[in-house]
Design a protein around this motif. Structure first.
Motif, PDB file in Angstrom:
ATOM      1  N   GLU A  62       0.846  -1.183   0.000  1.00  6.82           N
ATOM      2  CA  GLU A  62       0.000   0.000   0.000  1.00  6.82           C
ATOM      3  C   GLU A  62       0.888   1.242   0.000  1.00  6.82           C
ATOM      4  O   GLU A  62       1.820   1.343   0.801  1.00  6.82           O
ATOM      5  CB  GLU A  62      -0.904   0.038   1.231  1.00  6.82           C
ATOM      6  N   VAL A  63       0.603   2.148  -0.901  1.00  3.65           N
ATOM      7  CA  VAL A  63       1.327   3.421  -0.981  1.00  3.65           C
ATOM      8  C   VAL A  63       0.295   4.540  -0.972  1.00  3.65           C
ATOM      9  O   VAL A  63      -0.644   4.534  -1.770  1.00  3.65           O
ATOM     10  CB  VAL A  63       2.205   3.485  -2.241  1.00  3.65           C
ATOM     11  N   LEU A  64       0.462   5.459  -0.042  1.00  3.64           N
ATOM     12  CA  LEU A  64      -0.459   6.597   0.125  1.00  3.64           C
ATOM     13  C   LEU A  64      -1.898   6.113   0.295  1.00  3.64           C
ATOM     14  O   LEU A  64      -2.852   6.703  -0.216  1.00  3.64           O
ATOM     15  CB  LEU A  64      -0.347   7.558  -1.056  1.00  3.64           C
ATOM     16  N   GLY A  65      -2.030   5.010   1.045  1.00  2.00           N
ATOM     17  CA  GLY A  65      -3.347   4.479   1.352  1.00  2.00           C
ATOM     18  C   GLY A  65      -3.995   3.697   0.228  1.00  2.00           C
ATOM     19  O   GLY A  65      -5.138   3.241   0.377  1.00  2.00           O
ATOM     20  N   LYS A  66      -3.292   3.496  -0.886  1.00  2.00           N
ATOM     21  CA  LYS A  66      -3.827   2.779  -2.033  1.00  2.00           C
ATOM     22  C   LYS A  66      -3.185   1.400  -2.125  1.00  2.00           C
ATOM     23  O   LYS A  66      -1.961   1.275  -2.156  1.00  2.00           O
ATOM     24  CB  LYS A  66      -3.569   3.550  -3.332  1.00  2.00           C
ATOM     25  N   ARG A  67      -4.037   0.386  -2.170  1.00  3.60           N
ATOM     26  CA  ARG A  67      -3.535  -0.986  -2.202  1.00  3.60           C
ATOM     27  C   ARG A  67      -3.305  -1.438  -3.637  1.00  3.60           C
ATOM     28  O   ARG A  67      -4.210  -1.361  -4.482  1.00  3.60           O
ATOM     29  CB  ARG A  67      -4.521  -1.925  -1.507  1.00  3.60           C
ATOM     30  N   PHE A  68      -2.103  -1.915  -3.908  1.00  6.77           N
ATOM     31  CA  PHE A  68      -1.766  -2.374  -5.256  1.00  6.77           C
ATOM     32  C   PHE A  68      -2.657  -3.565  -5.626  1.00  6.77           C
ATOM     33  O   PHE A  68      -2.936  -4.430  -4.820  1.00  6.77           O
ATOM     34  CB  PHE A  68      -0.301  -2.798  -5.334  1.00  6.77           C
ATOM     35  N   GLY A  69      -3.098  -3.558  -6.874  1.00  5.49           N
ATOM     36  CA  GLY A  69      -4.015  -4.577  -7.360  1.00  5.49           C
ATOM     37  C   GLY A  69      -5.440  -4.093  -7.392  1.00  5.49           C
ATOM     38  O   GLY A  69      -6.302  -4.743  -7.994  1.00  5.49           O
ATOM     39  N   THR A  70      -5.701  -2.937  -6.754  1.00  9.39           N
ATOM     40  CA  THR A  70      -7.061  -2.396  -6.714  1.00  9.39           C
ATOM     41  C   THR A  70      -7.125  -0.969  -7.258  1.00  9.39           C
ATOM     42  O   THR A  70      -8.187  -0.364  -7.228  1.00  9.39           O
ATOM     43  CB  THR A  70      -7.609  -2.393  -5.274  1.00  9.39           C
TER      44      THR A  70
END
Length: 261
Positions: A62-70
């Motif tokens: 997760e980077v800056l609250g964003k989960r990779f893959g989504t």
């Protein structure tokens, strides 16, 4: 809230496992260093954070609250400023000015291929002034020193109002004067942008400024140590990471220098 959260990440490149079981968190607004020898996995870790290298199934990034893959990674990257020495290789290919390079930041191009707006022109000038580099606006990048080029790259990165800045071994091509010039710029940058999360990647202990209060040491793809600066930058950790008998000398300004015994 975390700027970075990585759980159980293993990364393979060309069939070889480069990163092993990485678990790491960085809070928003923190200034964190990543230290390691050549081959420790620093570049692969950055590539993973940028979405250019993917961990095996079961990991969480997760980077800056964003989960990779989504999420849309291209949109996420607009909020990340990545200053890499690889960019230096492209700077002299055309006679771009400092102004044109800075204004290319929002387009993620190397050089300007359109007319900038008045607002963009004003922001570019303000950023260069904040870095004490407005005199470089009309200079061609090819005529600048490496330290001056890095200032232009930092201003270019800041054009997008990033939430996270990754300084990926920015001093690798600099001599002593250029390196100190850059480190002073980073100190000013941190003071001027207190909410900006900064990750500083290096293989040089002496480059780690006191502003980086937390850090990690990578060794052979593993996290050897992570935590508060004082707990991580120990002689034993450095001996284990660099496989030399290292003694630390602490300067009055808080930086640490090494002596090989």
């Amino acid at each position: 809230m975390n700027a970075i959260k990585v759980q159980d990440a293993r990364v393979f490149l060309s069939g070889r496992e480069i990163l092993h079981n990485i678990n790491w968190e960085v809070k928003r607004g923190e200034r964190c260093f990543i230290l390691g020898a050549n081959g420790a996995g620093k570049t692969t870790l950055v590539r993973m954070l940028m979405g250019y290298a993917w961990p095996v199934f079961g990991a969480t990034v997760e980077v800056l609250g964003k989960r990779f893959g989504t999420i849309n990674l291209q949109e996420l990257r607009k909020h990340i400023a990545w200053v890499s020495p690889l960019m230096h290789q492209w700077l002299g290919e055309r006679d771009w000015t400092g102004r044109e390079m800075v204004l290319s930041g929002p387009d993620a191009t190397i050089g300007l291929f359109r007319d900038a707006t008045e607002e963009e022109e004003a922001r570019a000038l303000a950023l260069m002034q904040s870095l004490r580099a407005e005199h470089l606006m009309e200079r061609t990048v090819a005529t600048m020193s490496s330290g001056e080029q890095v200032k232009v790259l930092i201003a270019r990165a800041l054009m997008t109002n990033p939430e996270l800045m990754i300084l990926d071994e920015p001093s690798v091509y600099l001599d002593i004067a250029g390196r100190e010039f850059l480190l002073h710029t980073i100190e000013e940058l941190a003071a001027a942008h207190p909410q900006l999360t900064i990750i500083f990647i290096t293989q040089r202990i002496e480059d780690i400024l006191p502003v980086f209060s937390r850090g990690m040491i990578l060794s052979r793809g593993n996290i050897l140590s992570y935590g508060a600066r004082e707990e991580v930058l120990t002689e034993q950790n450095l001996r284990d990471a660099f496989e030399h008998d290292i003694r630390l000398i602490k300067a009055k300004n808080g930086r640490r220098w090494t002596v090989i015994e």
